[in-house]
Design a protein around this motif. Sequence first.
Motif, PDB file in Angstrom:
ATOM      1  N   TRP A  35       0.852  -1.213   0.000  1.00 28.02           N
ATOM      2  CA  TRP A  35       0.000   0.000   0.000  1.00 28.02           C
ATOM      3  C   TRP A  35       0.872   1.241   0.000  1.00 28.02           C
ATOM      4  O   TRP A  35       0.647   2.196  -0.745  1.00 28.02           O
ATOM      5  CB  TRP A  35      -0.901  -0.049   1.232  1.00 28.02           C
ATOM      6  N   MET A  36       1.880   1.256   0.830  1.00 29.32           N
ATOM      7  CA  MET A  36       2.783   2.395   0.959  1.00 29.32           C
ATOM      8  C   MET A  36       3.644   2.571  -0.291  1.00 29.32           C
ATOM      9  O   MET A  36       3.851   3.683  -0.787  1.00 29.32           O
ATOM     10  CB  MET A  36       3.616   2.151   2.206  1.00 29.32           C
ATOM     11  N   LEU A  37       4.142   1.470  -0.834  1.00 31.11           N
ATOM     12  CA  LEU A  37       4.958   1.537  -2.034  1.00 31.11           C
ATOM     13  C   LEU A  37       4.161   2.002  -3.243  1.00 31.11           C
ATOM     14  O   LEU A  37       4.698   2.643  -4.150  1.00 31.11           O
ATOM     15  CB  LEU A  37       5.582   0.167  -2.317  1.00 31.11           C
ATOM     16  N   HIS A  38       2.872   1.683  -3.262  1.00 34.59           N
ATOM     17  CA  HIS A  38       2.009   2.090  -4.371  1.00 34.59           C
ATOM     18  C   HIS A  38       1.753   3.592  -4.361  1.00 34.59           C
ATOM     19  O   HIS A  38       1.529   4.192  -5.414  1.00 34.59           O
ATOM     20  CB  HIS A  38       0.669   1.342  -4.297  1.00 34.59           C
ATOM     21  N   LYS A  39       1.774   4.199  -3.184  1.00 35.05           N
ATOM     22  CA  LYS A  39       1.432   5.607  -3.053  1.00 35.05           C
ATOM     23  C   LYS A  39       2.363   6.515  -3.844  1.00 35.05           C
ATOM     24  O   LYS A  39       1.915   7.352  -4.626  1.00 35.05           O
ATOM     25  CB  LYS A  39       1.438   6.029  -1.573  1.00 35.05           C
ATOM     26  N   LYS A  40       3.671   6.380  -3.606  1.00 34.75           N
ATOM     27  CA  LYS A  40       4.651   7.252  -4.246  1.00 34.75           C
ATOM     28  C   LYS A  40       5.920   6.456  -4.526  1.00 34.75           C
ATOM     29  O   LYS A  40       6.325   5.617  -3.717  1.00 34.75           O
ATOM     30  CB  LYS A  40       5.000   8.454  -3.356  1.00 34.75           C
ATOM     31  N   ASP A  41       6.575   6.781  -5.651  1.00 35.95           N
ATOM     32  CA  ASP A  41       7.767   6.006  -5.998  1.00 35.95           C
ATOM     33  C   ASP A  41       9.025   6.477  -5.288  1.00 35.95           C
ATOM     34  O   ASP A  41      10.100   5.896  -5.472  1.00 35.95           O
ATOM     35  CB  ASP A  41       7.988   6.014  -7.513  1.00 35.95           C
ATOM     36  N   PHE A  42       8.910   7.530  -4.452  1.00 34.49           N
ATOM     37  CA  PHE A  42      10.065   7.981  -3.675  1.00 34.49           C
ATOM     38  C   PHE A  42       9.943   7.586  -2.205  1.00 34.49           C
ATOM     39  O   PHE A  42      10.726   8.036  -1.381  1.00 34.49           O
ATOM     40  CB  PHE A  42      10.227   9.505  -3.788  1.00 34.49           C
ATOM     41  N   ILE A  43       8.979   6.746  -1.885  1.00 33.22           N
ATOM     42  CA  ILE A  43       8.810   6.230  -0.530  1.00 33.22           C
ATOM     43  C   ILE A  43       9.543   4.893  -0.416  1.00 33.22           C
ATOM     44  O   ILE A  43       9.314   3.977  -1.208  1.00 33.22           O
ATOM     45  CB  ILE A  43       7.323   6.059  -0.176  1.00 33.22           C
ATOM     46  N   VAL A  44      10.428   4.789   0.584  1.00 32.16           N
ATOM     47  CA  VAL A  44      11.202   3.561   0.804  1.00 32.16           C
ATOM     48  C   VAL A  44      11.103   3.184   2.282  1.00 32.16           C
ATOM     49  O   VAL A  44      11.808   3.753   3.127  1.00 32.16           O
ATOM     50  CB  VAL A  44      12.674   3.741   0.403  1.00 32.16           C
ATOM     51  N   PRO A  45      10.231   2.264   2.634  1.00 38.34           N
ATOM     52  CA  PRO A  45      10.073   1.881   4.047  1.00 38.34           C
ATOM     53  C   PRO A  45      11.265   1.073   4.550  1.00 38.34           C
ATOM     54  O   PRO A  45      11.933   0.376   3.776  1.00 38.34           O
ATOM     55  CB  PRO A  45       8.803   1.027   4.034  1.00 38.34           C
ATOM     56  N   ILE A  46      11.500   1.177   5.861  1.00 38.14           N
ATOM     57  CA  ILE A  46      12.601   0.418   6.483  1.00 38.14           C
ATOM     58  C   ILE A  46      12.059  -0.395   7.662  1.00 38.14           C
ATOM     59  O   ILE A  46      12.393  -0.130   8.819  1.00 38.14           O
ATOM     60  CB  ILE A  46      13.752   1.336   6.928  1.00 38.14           C
ATOM     61  N   PRO A  47      11.224  -1.394   7.396  1.00 39.65           N
ATOM     62  CA  PRO A  47      10.716  -2.219   8.501  1.00 39.65           C
ATOM     63  C   PRO A  47      11.866  -2.913   9.208  1.00 39.65           C
ATOM     64  O   PRO A  47      12.860  -3.303   8.580  1.00 39.65           O
ATOM     65  CB  PRO A  47       9.804  -3.228   7.795  1.00 39.65           C
ATOM     66  N   GLY A  48      11.723  -3.070  10.501  1.00 33.95           N
ATOM     67  CA  GLY A  48      12.737  -3.772  11.280  1.00 33.95           C
ATOM     68  C   GLY A  48      12.199  -5.108  11.749  1.00 33.95           C
ATOM     69  O   GLY A  48      11.027  -5.221  12.109  1.00 33.95           O
ATOM     70  N   SER A  49      13.032  -6.107  11.718  1.00 38.66           N
ATOM     71  CA  SER A  49      12.656  -7.403  12.277  1.00 38.66           C
ATOM     72  C   SER A  49      13.920  -8.134  12.671  1.00 38.66           C
ATOM     73  O   SER A  49      14.979  -7.948  12.069  1.00 38.66           O
ATOM     74  CB  SER A  49      11.868  -8.243  11.277  1.00 38.66           C
ATOM     75  N   ARG A  50      13.809  -8.962  13.698  1.00 41.29           N
ATOM     76  CA  ARG A  50      14.962  -9.725  14.166  1.00 41.29           C
ATOM     77  C   ARG A  50      14.930 -11.157  13.660  1.00 41.29           C
ATOM     78  O   ARG A  50      15.899 -11.902  13.835  1.00 41.29           O
ATOM     79  CB  ARG A  50      15.005  -9.715  15.692  1.00 41.29           C
ATOM     80  N   LYS A  51      13.827 -11.552  13.038  1.00 39.62           N
ATOM     81  CA  LYS A  51      13.664 -12.922  12.557  1.00 39.62           C
ATOM     82  C   LYS A  51      13.811 -12.970  11.043  1.00 39.62           C
ATOM     83  O   LYS A  51      13.207 -12.171  10.328  1.00 39.62           O
ATOM     84  CB  LYS A  51      12.296 -13.470  12.964  1.00 39.62           C
ATOM     85  N   LEU A  52      14.594 -13.914  10.563  1.00 41.54           N
ATOM     86  CA  LEU A  52      14.890 -13.985   9.143  1.00 41.54           C
ATOM     87  C   LEU A  52      13.640 -14.157   8.298  1.00 41.54           C
ATOM     88  O   LEU A  52      13.494 -13.518   7.247  1.00 41.54           O
ATOM     89  CB  LEU A  52      15.870 -15.126   8.865  1.00 41.54           C
ATOM     90  N   HIS A  53      12.704 -14.989   8.755  1.00 39.93           N
ATOM     91  CA  HIS A  53      11.523 -15.210   7.928  1.00 39.93           C
ATOM     92  C   HIS A  53      10.679 -13.953   7.825  1.00 39.93           C
ATOM     93  O   HIS A  53      10.025 -13.709   6.801  1.00 39.93           O
ATOM     94  CB  HIS A  53      10.694 -16.382   8.453  1.00 39.93           C
TER      95      HIS A  53
END
Length: 327
Positions: A259-277
């Motif tokens: 949803w966020m990536l579809h909004k604008k092509d200059f948006i780059v999210p940086i989700p954090g996670s500690r689990k590889l999957h």
Amino acid sequence: MKTRTIGQLRVSAVGLGTMGFSHGFGPATSEPEAVGVIRKAFDLGCTFFDTAEVYADGANERLVGRALAPIRDQVVLATKFYLDGSHTRPELGRLIRAHLEASLSRLGADHVELYYQHRVPDSIPVEDVAAVMGELIAEGKILGWGQSQATEEQIRRAHAVTPLTAVQSEYSIMERMWERDVIPACEELGIGFVPFSPLAYGFLAGKVSADDTYTGDDARRVITRFHKDNVRANQPLVDLLTGFADQKGSTPAQISLAWMLHKKDFIVPIPGSRKLHRVQENLDAAELDLTDEEFARIENELAKIEIHGNRTDEDVMSLKKLLETDQ
């Protein structure tokens, strides 16, 4: 992995926020495990990694530096400095340089691609900070610079002195305040927008329960959207994302990121996670394309849902006092 451009930097369409390896979600991940996950993220196509000097008092920068050392010339590395109070222009220059040199030492690097001001207090003129950043860019110490949680006015004033590469702020389906003015300003000025907590501390992954408990330095202890009543009240949002995910053969987290990536092509999210999957799940969201019709349906349904609770810096700062009472 698809790529995007923020400022003059080419990065993977989804990056990796590394804070959680060191603090903010309970006990830190062991170094061997964290290094393994970070390097595997690169193998999966991630070329954009984010840290900060304040994450575990520099321990996160040291971890990230060690993890990325073998592939340092193949990634874009971002870190952040924090200053409060008021400073004269010469003093400010010395302070920022000292912070940067300390970060570079911990990272084992001679430069960083992106250097953020970690929050933007009114007591420090943004023009003065921007001027220092211009000097550091000219010297090759940094390739670009950014602000975190800045207002539209602060962005415009700073950009007029030294063009910004990116603005990093909390942005997700649960926190959309920046859509009013900051994201449009970034689009107008050619500045990248980098959302932190794009999955609302995991809430949008659909795995949060009202029965969950949080201990230690887990920030969810003080973030109001994780209060039991708010978790229950926000269930319609989770149901909506789960329904769309089922239709697309994906996950609620991937729908949230798509949803966020579809909004604008200059948006780059940086989700954090500690689990590889989880890291792989988040990176795979870059390949999940929503049609305009699907995106419009999601937006239409979101407009009917009230979000309960939020995340504020003040609440997160209160965790320190809570930890003191634990002792």
